[in-house]
Structure formats: structure tokens, C-alpha cells
Design a protein around this motif. Structure first.
Motif, PDB file in Angstrom:
ATOM      1  N   ARG A 122       0.728  -1.368  -0.098  1.00 30.53           N
ATOM      2  CA  ARG A 122       0.118   0.152   0.059  1.00 30.53           C
ATOM      3  C   ARG A 122       0.981   1.207   0.088  1.00 30.53           C
ATOM      4  N   GLY A 123       2.058   1.131  -0.614  1.00 26.11           N
ATOM      5  CA  GLY A 123       3.166   2.251  -0.564  1.00 26.11           C
ATOM      6  C   GLY A 123       3.004   2.865  -2.012  1.00 26.11           C
ATOM      7  N   LEU A 124       3.161   4.227  -2.184  1.00 27.31           N
ATOM      8  CA  LEU A 124       3.263   5.044  -3.428  1.00 27.31           C
ATOM      9  C   LEU A 124       4.584   6.147  -3.442  1.00 27.31           C
ATOM     10  N   ILE A 125       5.351   5.885  -4.242  1.00 27.86           N
ATOM     11  CA  ILE A 125       6.729   6.762  -4.248  1.00 27.86           C
ATOM     12  C   ILE A 125       6.503   7.690  -5.309  1.00 27.86           C
ATOM     13  N   LEU A 126       6.668   9.057  -4.725  1.00 23.23           N
ATOM     14  CA  LEU A 126       6.423   9.979  -6.085  1.00 23.23           C
ATOM     15  C   LEU A 126       7.742  10.900  -5.665  1.00 23.23           C
ATOM     16  N   LEU A 127       8.564  11.232  -6.777  1.00 18.67           N
ATOM     17  CA  LEU A 127       9.915  11.737  -6.789  1.00 18.67           C
ATOM     18  C   LEU A 127       9.783  13.113  -7.689  1.00 18.67           C
ATOM     19  N   ILE A 128       9.792  14.193  -6.716  1.00 17.46           N
ATOM     20  CA  ILE A 128       9.656  15.661  -7.386  1.00 17.46           C
ATOM     21  C   ILE A 128      11.035  16.172  -7.695  1.00 17.46           C
ATOM     22  N   SER A 129      11.161  16.493  -9.342  1.00 19.80           N
ATOM     23  CA  SER A 129      12.618  16.761  -9.614  1.00 19.80           C
ATOM     24  C   SER A 129      12.555  17.445 -11.162  1.00 19.80           C
ATOM     25  N   ASP A 130      13.528  18.221 -11.290  1.00 21.57           N
ATOM     26  CA  ASP A 130      13.656  18.652 -12.690  1.00 21.57           C
ATOM     27  C   ASP A 130      14.373  17.877 -13.656  1.00 21.57           C
ATOM     28  N   CYS A 131      15.282  16.769 -12.943  1.00 24.35           N
ATOM     29  CA  CYS A 131      16.025  15.878 -13.564  1.00 24.35           C
ATOM     30  C   CYS A 131      17.327  16.501 -14.474  1.00 24.35           C
ATOM     31  N   VAL A 132      17.775  17.510 -13.919  1.00 28.65           N
ATOM     32  CA  VAL A 132      18.837  18.249 -14.883  1.00 28.65           C
ATOM     33  C   VAL A 132      20.168  18.291 -13.720  1.00 28.65           C
ATOM     34  N   SER A 133      19.976  18.065 -12.372  1.00 28.16           N
ATOM     35  CA  SER A 133      21.153  18.016 -11.615  1.00 28.16           C
ATOM     36  C   SER A 133      22.259  16.870 -11.776  1.00 28.16           C
ATOM     37  N   THR A 134      23.257  17.038 -11.206  1.00 27.94           N
ATOM     38  CA  THR A 134      24.146  16.015 -11.320  1.00 27.94           C
ATOM     39  C   THR A 134      23.892  14.574 -10.582  1.00 27.94           C
ATOM     40  N   ILE A 135      22.842  14.643 -10.029  1.00 25.96           N
ATOM     41  CA  ILE A 135      22.338  13.490  -9.218  1.00 25.96           C
ATOM     42  C   ILE A 135      21.968  12.391 -10.487  1.00 25.96           C
ATOM     43  N   TRP A 136      21.499  12.953 -11.432  1.00 25.14           N
ATOM     44  CA  TRP A 136      20.985  12.278 -12.678  1.00 25.14           C
ATOM     45  C   TRP A 136      22.033  11.719 -13.391  1.00 25.14           C
ATOM     46  N   GLN A 137      23.413  12.240 -13.237  1.00 29.37           N
ATOM     47  CA  GLN A 137      24.482  11.663 -13.929  1.00 29.37           C
ATOM     48  C   GLN A 137      25.339  10.570 -13.284  1.00 29.37           C
ATOM     49  N   GLU A 138      24.794  10.153 -12.344  1.00 30.23           N
ATOM     50  CA  GLU A 138      25.299   8.997 -11.584  1.00 30.23           C
ATOM     51  C   GLU A 138      24.390   7.653 -11.582  1.00 30.23           C
ATOM     52  N   LYS A 139      24.881   6.568 -11.453  1.00 34.38           N
ATOM     53  CA  LYS A 139      24.419   5.209 -11.488  1.00 34.38           C
ATOM     54  C   LYS A 139      23.654   5.067 -10.343  1.00 34.38           C
ATOM     55  N   THR A 140      23.671   5.596  -9.013  1.00 34.41           N
ATOM     56  CA  THR A 140      22.752   5.173  -7.955  1.00 34.41           C
ATOM     57  C   THR A 140      21.348   5.699  -8.016  1.00 34.41           C
ATOM     58  N   ILE A 141      21.248   6.747  -8.586  1.00 33.52           N
ATOM     59  CA  ILE A 141      19.670   7.144  -8.667  1.00 33.52           C
ATOM     60  C   ILE A 141      18.924   6.197  -9.348  1.00 33.52           C
ATOM     61  N   TYR A 142      19.570   5.556 -10.479  1.00 32.20           N
ATOM     62  CA  TYR A 142      18.786   4.701 -11.329  1.00 32.20           C
ATOM     63  C   TYR A 142      18.667   3.569 -10.635  1.00 32.20           C
ATOM     64  N   GLU A 143      19.649   2.964  -9.934  1.00 28.74           N
ATOM     65  CA  GLU A 143      19.313   1.658  -9.090  1.00 28.74           C
ATOM     66  C   GLU A 143      18.502   1.793  -8.064  1.00 28.74           C
ATOM     67  N   TRP A 144      18.388   2.877  -7.312  1.00 31.54           N
ATOM     68  CA  TRP A 144      17.439   3.050  -6.306  1.00 31.54           C
ATOM     69  C   TRP A 144      15.890   3.099  -6.929  1.00 31.54           C
ATOM     70  N   LEU A 145      15.503   3.695  -7.981  1.00 36.83           N
ATOM     71  CA  LEU A 145      14.508   3.893  -8.862  1.00 36.83           C
ATOM     72  C   LEU A 145      14.185   2.530  -9.384  1.00 36.83           C
ATOM     73  N   GLN A 146      15.197   1.711  -9.785  1.00 40.17           N
ATOM     74  CA  GLN A 146      14.820   0.413 -10.130  1.00 40.17           C
ATOM     75  C   GLN A 146      14.258  -0.557  -9.046  1.00 40.17           C
ATOM     76  N   LYS A 147      14.910  -0.315  -7.933  1.00 40.03           N
ATOM     77  CA  LYS A 147      14.407  -1.308  -6.602  1.00 40.03           C
ATOM     78  C   LYS A 147      13.005  -0.860  -6.020  1.00 40.03           C
ATOM     79  N   TRP A 148      12.996   0.663  -5.969  1.00 37.05           N
ATOM     80  CA  TRP A 148      11.682   1.149  -5.539  1.00 37.05           C
ATOM     81  C   TRP A 148      10.432   0.793  -6.432  1.00 37.05           C
TER      82      TRP A 148
END
Length: 609
Positions: free
Chosen positions: A243-269
Motif C-alpha cells: 500500500r505504498g506509493l513513491i513520488l519523486l519531485i525533480s527537474d532531472c537536470v542536476s548531477t544526481i542524474w549523472q550517476e548510477k545510484t539514482i537509477y539503481e534506487w529507482l529500479q528497486k523502488w
């Protein structure tokens, strides 16, 4: 005559809503009208006394209570809680000088369509039986009592049932990056809707930031200056009950999106719960963000609350490791389609992005982050003019005439660009034309060297002069002055009090620079102002607050009979006016401090941080 029935009253009320256009404008359906009438009945009607009845009531009160002291002699009630004004320190009671503008400027509501957004999320408001809470089942209990009376039993037992509760628990993840301050009000208002409109059972807010490379930080989001320093694992967002729902608020232009970790987290979520990205930028700008690494698809679902891996895609995905992410915007229609897909409406589809994990990791490894300082001012401006919207281009030209700060931008939007949105502001700040000021802990920004001049020359003189007049008039009005133009404000600057001079100093400095960039009679006025007025202000120590930072500059050595030293030297200027030369000995630093201050006071416009 008989009184009109309740049905007639309701009918007249509905007819009034139709005639006045309120029903169409507010998008009210029958259920909304019924809820409004029910709430009105619960609130009741406040009885208003006429003037004669008020006088009579006062006389009756005086007669019943003859011993009444004078109002001036009555002591105020004692409270153990300090009033808001008393609890603030003396510094906070004064209005703060906000990033180059001495007063806060009014901003339009960040989310003007709050009602439409809340209605779009109604499909998520379904209720399910609670696992832990129970309530009395009245009908079943009555039936049991009746059966007990029939068989003449004296023991009555109640029957309970699970209490209905909201279906989903929302995990709201908010990315923190260099553009967060642009979206702050928008995110705060959206968070208020999600928490207070009864859409979800619980709402937990998180901040996602990147402190070190490949080291994402997830902390609980708290309002106020005191931030939570405790870090959490990405597994904290898992819900074993589905019964969980995850909503990530972002503009997807920062250096976070130039790393592997964020995609791994999103995959597991997304393998555990329905996961979506709320993209703050409009769809036309998605390709310029990291979402451009994927391709668009449409998704649907026949069962409620399924994870992303079980969503139905309208086309075959020729990808071994696919990361499927529904993308929603702040538009009500986008939110409505996504909410129906989460609820399992079947044929309803929502927009999504499919990312090939292997391809994304390869691109991340090859990514070379280009710094804006490596490009020339001409190239930066040309790139912005080729990609930005017309509204953003005009906003950038107007911003180039005044100090770069969000309150100033709000003032420009309200007076000269009322149809502009936070998206247009983001286009300017994310264009590479604006950079954070050096040695500043707060969000203070400045145009990249050479960009302001190019924008000043590209704008019409009338618009540049108008924005200077608008900001000058606003500042003068807040200070209780009557200036209507920037020229009048600048010429009278030396006649103001010291506190007002300090507040106006950043604006005066930028205005003089803009006038020099415009050339002609404007440059002559700037030179006259700097010679006759600006130098008088620079004699005060507060000028060093404006120029505090690191410099590469020429330094005059040897007291009054000093000579110019060839080349340049490093210089560090503190907000208190202390000058340090890291490349020289302590004796030379002490000797050069006074002459360096004199040089800065006379040639401050030539210093470049």
C-alpha cells in the motif's frame, strides 16, 4: 401561504450558481453542491443584532455588572506563551535585506489550480479495511441482539469490523539541487495539498541530495531552518503490505542524474511499489534533461497498486533491463490519468519513460560535465536564445537590468510579465548564464561575466529603463519616499540615511553597470553618478560587504609615494574590510592593507570576482 420547501430552496441555490457562472468556473458537480449545503447546515447561521438591540444588550450588561473598571485600567490577561513578536530576537524583527533588494516583493500563487489538482487525485482516495483498527458493526450487532432476545439469552455481545481507511501511504521524495529555490513555493503548496486534503492515509516527505559523488543522501524533510541530519536507507520507503506509493519531485537536470545510484534506487523502488517522477519542467524541455536518455511510452493497469514492472505497455520493449517510470506534471489532466492508472482503471493510459539501464550506465561513465565558465559569454547567450521560450528570453533581458535575486524576479513577473511561470524562471537560472556568487553561503547569484552586457545591448532601451524605474519606484515606496524613476533615486542616494544607503547599495551598483553597458547618454549619466555620488557612499566600511571575496587585481605599494607593481596579485577582502595578500609576508600585508582599501574605494568597478 405555505413556506417554500427545502427542495425549492436547493433548486433556487443551484439556479443561482448556474446564472452567476460559479458552477462552471469552480467545476462543481452535484456531490460538491450537496457537501457545501451540508457544511452550511453544520455551521449554522450567526445571528446579527441590529443597532438598537446592541445598545439594549450593552445597557443590560452594565446593569447586571455595575462594578466595571475603566478599560484603560484593566490589565491584559497573563499568558505563559510568548506572543510571536516577543519570541523573536531583535535582529529578526527587522525586515531582512533579501539578496540585493531591501524588501520582499509579492509573488503570485505558485499553484493557481489547487482545486483542479485535488480533484484530479480523487481516484486515489479509495478506502480499504484497516489491518489494526476496528469499529462497531451496528447492523450485525443489532441482529445478534435480536437473535439473543428470541432465544431468551441475557448476554449481548457486540460485533466489530475493520475500520475503513485511506488506501495508500505516500512517500514524497523531493530532490535538492542548485535550482531548488526556484521551485520552493511550488513544492510547499503541492506538499500541503497532498498532506491536508485527505487523499492518502499517511504522507512522509524526504529530501534527496548529493553530498559526495555517487553518495546519495536521503533524510526526513522538516520545515524550518533546522534540518534533519540523520540519513536513511532507500529501503525505508518499502511497504510490505503493498500500500505504498513513491513520488519523486525533480527537474532531472542536476548531477544526481549523472550517476548510477539514482537509477539503481529507482529500479528497486519501482519493483516494490508504484513509483513515478513528477517532472517540474514542461514536456518540451524533457529532452534537455536526463530523461532524454529514454523514450516515451504509454502505460495502463488492470489491477490497483501494482509495481511498475507489472504495468501494461502499449508496445514491445526490446530492452533486457528496462526501468519504466511514469512521468507526471503539475497539469491536472496529467495527474488524473496517472491516478487512474495507479487505481487500475484498465484502458486509461499515462505517459512514461523507458530507460535501458545498461545504456544509461554507459552514458553516465562517458559523461563529461561541461562548466559554464569554459564557454564564452557569446556562446552561452546564443545557446539560450536558441532553446529558451520567448517569455524566458524577455525575462532574462529584464533581469539583466537589476540585481539577480528571486524577490526582484517576482516583482518583474508581477509588473511586466504577469503570464510568466516558475518554468520560465527555471529556464533562465538553468541556462548557464547565471552562477552562484563566490564565498556566499546563501542563494545569491550573478550573471556570468560578460553576459549582462550582451543582454543589456540586446534589449530595447525603453524596456531596460522601464524595469529600472519599476524596481526604483517599488523600493522608494517601501522606504516612504516619492521617487518615480531610477535617475531620481540614484541622484538623491547621498541624502538618505546610512541604513537606506546600505540597502540600496547593490541596486545602485548594478544600475551604474547597466548604464555603462548601454553607452551614450546613459554611460555619461553613470560616470557622473559615480564621480559625484557613488564615491561618497564608498567611503563607508559597509561597502566591503558588497565586494567581500577573492580577487585578482593590481595593488599599490609603498604608502603615498608608492609605485604600481607590474602584473596582478591575489587579494582576499572580508566583509569587515580586512585585506589579505596570501602571496606576501605578514609585514607587507599589514602595510598594503590601507592603500588597497583606498584603491578599492576609488576603482571598485574594475574588480572582478
Amino acid at each position: 401561504m405555505s413556506k417554500p420547501s427545502c427542495y425549492d430552496s436547493v433548486e433556487r441555490f443551484v439556479n443561482y450558481l448556474e446564472r452567476s457562472g460559479l458552477r462552471k468556473r469552480l467545476e462543481l458537480n452535484d456531490e460538491d453542491i450537496a457537501d457545501t449545503l451540508w457544511l452550511a447546515l453544520q455551521m449554522g447561521v450567526e445571528k446579527t443584532l441590529s443597532q438598537g438591540e446592541q445598545i439594549q444588550a450593552q445597557e443590560q450588561t452594565i446593569h447586571e455588572n455595575p462594578i466595571i473598571q475603566d478599560f484603560k485600567d484593566v490589565e491584559p490577561p497573563i499568558s505563559i506563551y510568548p506572543s510571536p513578536s516577543d519570541s523573536l530576537p531583535e535582529e529578526s524583527k527587522k525586515e531582512e535585506n533579501i539578496e540585493g533588494l531591501p524588501f520582499q516583493s509579492p509573488a503570485a500563487p505558485a499553484l493557481p489550480n489547487k482545486l483542479q489538482i485535488s480533484k484530479a487525485l480523487r481516484p486515489l482516495m479509495r478506502k480499504v479495511p484497516s489491518y489494526h483498527r476496528r469499529i462497531l458493526d451496528v447492523e450485525a450487532t443489532v441482529n445478534r441482539i435480536v437473535d439473543a432476545l428470541i432465544v431468551e439469552q441475557d448476554i449481548w455481545l457486540s460485533i466489530t469490523k475493520p475500520q475503513p481507511e485511506r488506501w495508500l501511504n505516500l512517500e514524497l521524495v523531493i530532490e535538492e539541487n542548485r535550482s531548488s529555490f526556484i521551485w520552493q513555493e511550488t513544492i510547499n503548496e503541492l506538499e500541503e495539498i497532498l498532506q491536508n486534503y485527505g487523499i492518502f492515509r499517511t504522507v512522509r516527505s524526504w529530501n534527496l541530495s548529493n553530498v559526495h559523488q555517487n553518495n546519495l543522501q536521503l533524510v526526513s524533510r522538516k520545515k524550518g531552518k533546522h534540518k534533519n541530519q540523520r540519513q536513511y536507507s532507500y529501503r525505508e520507503l518499502y511497504h510490505s503490505n503493498g500500500r505504498g506509493l513513491i513520488l519523486l519531485i525533480s527537474d532531472c537536470v542536476s548531477t544526481i542524474w549523472q550517476e548510477k545510484t539514482i537509477y539503481e534506487w529507482l529500479q528497486k523502488w519501482s519493483n516494490q511499489s508504484p513509483t513515478a517522477i513528477m517532472q517540474l519542467l514542461p514536456e518540451r524541455l524533457w529532452l534537455s534533461s536526463e530523461l532524454g536518455l529514454g523514450y516515451k511510452v504509454k502505460l495502463s493497469a488492470f489491477n490497483p497498486g501494482v509495481p511498475n514492472s507489472k504495468l501494461i505497455c502499449g508496445e514491445d520493449l526490446d530492452v533486457e533491463q528496462a526501468l519504466i517510470l511514469p512521468i507526471v506534471t503539475l497539469e491536472p489532466e496529467s495527474l488524473k490519468q496517472w491516478a487512474k492508472v495507479v487505481t487500475g482503471y484498465g484502458r486509461i493510459q499515462t505517459a512514461a519513460i523507458v530507460l535501458d539501464i545498461e545504456f544509461v550506465k554507459e552514458q553516465v561513465n562517458k559523461t563529461v560535465i561541461s562548466q559554464s565558465s569554459e564557454s564564452s559569454p557569446e556562446a552561452i547567450v546564443d545557446r539560450f536564445l536558441a532553446t529558451a521560450s520567448p517569455t524566458a528570453q524577455r525575462l532574462a533581458g529584464l533581469m539583466a537590468a537589476v540585481p539577480v535575486s528571486l524577490p526582484v524576479v517576482h516583482l518583474i513577473q508581477k509588473t511586466m510579465l504577469p503570464k510568466s511561470t516558475p518554468v520560465n524562471v527555471a529556464e533562465v537560472f538553468l541556462s548557464g548564464m547565471v552562477e552562484r556568487k563566490k564565498n556566499k553561503q546563501v542563494n545569491e547569484y550573478e550573471f556570468v561575466e560578460g553576459v549582462r552586457k550582451l543582454l543589456n545591448q540586446a534589449m530595447r532601451l525603453a524596456e531596460t529603463e522601464k524595469v529600472l524605474d519599476v524596481v526604483s519606484e517599488y523600493i522608494a515606496d517601501k522606504m516612504g519616499l516619492s521617487f518615480k524613476s531610477f535617475k531620481a533615486l540614484l541622484l538623491k542616494l547621498t541624502d538618505l540615511s546610512q541604513e537606506k544607503k546600505e540597502n540600496l547599495l547593490p541596486f545602485a551598483y548594478v544600475a551604474a553597470e547597466v548604464l555603462r553597458n548601454l553607452g551614450g547618454k546613459y554611460a555619461e549619466f553613470a560616470e557622473k553618478f559615480e564621480t559625484n555620488h557613488f564615491q561618497k557612499i564608498l567611503d563607508n566600511q559597509q561597502i566591503f560587504k558588497l565586494f567581500a571575496g577573492e580577487y585578482i587585481c593590481a595593488v599599490k605599494w609603498g604608502r603615498e609615494a608608492g609605485i604600481w607593481r607590474e602584473g596582478t596579485e591575489n587579494l582576499s577582502l572580508s566583509p569587515q574590510g580586512e585585506v589579505q595578500f596570501p602571496d606576501f609576508s605578514r609585514d607587507l600585508r599589514k602595510e598594503g592593507s590601507k592603500t588597497a582599501k583606498m584603491y578599492i574605494a576609488k576603482q571598485s568597478q574594475q574588480f572582478k570576482a
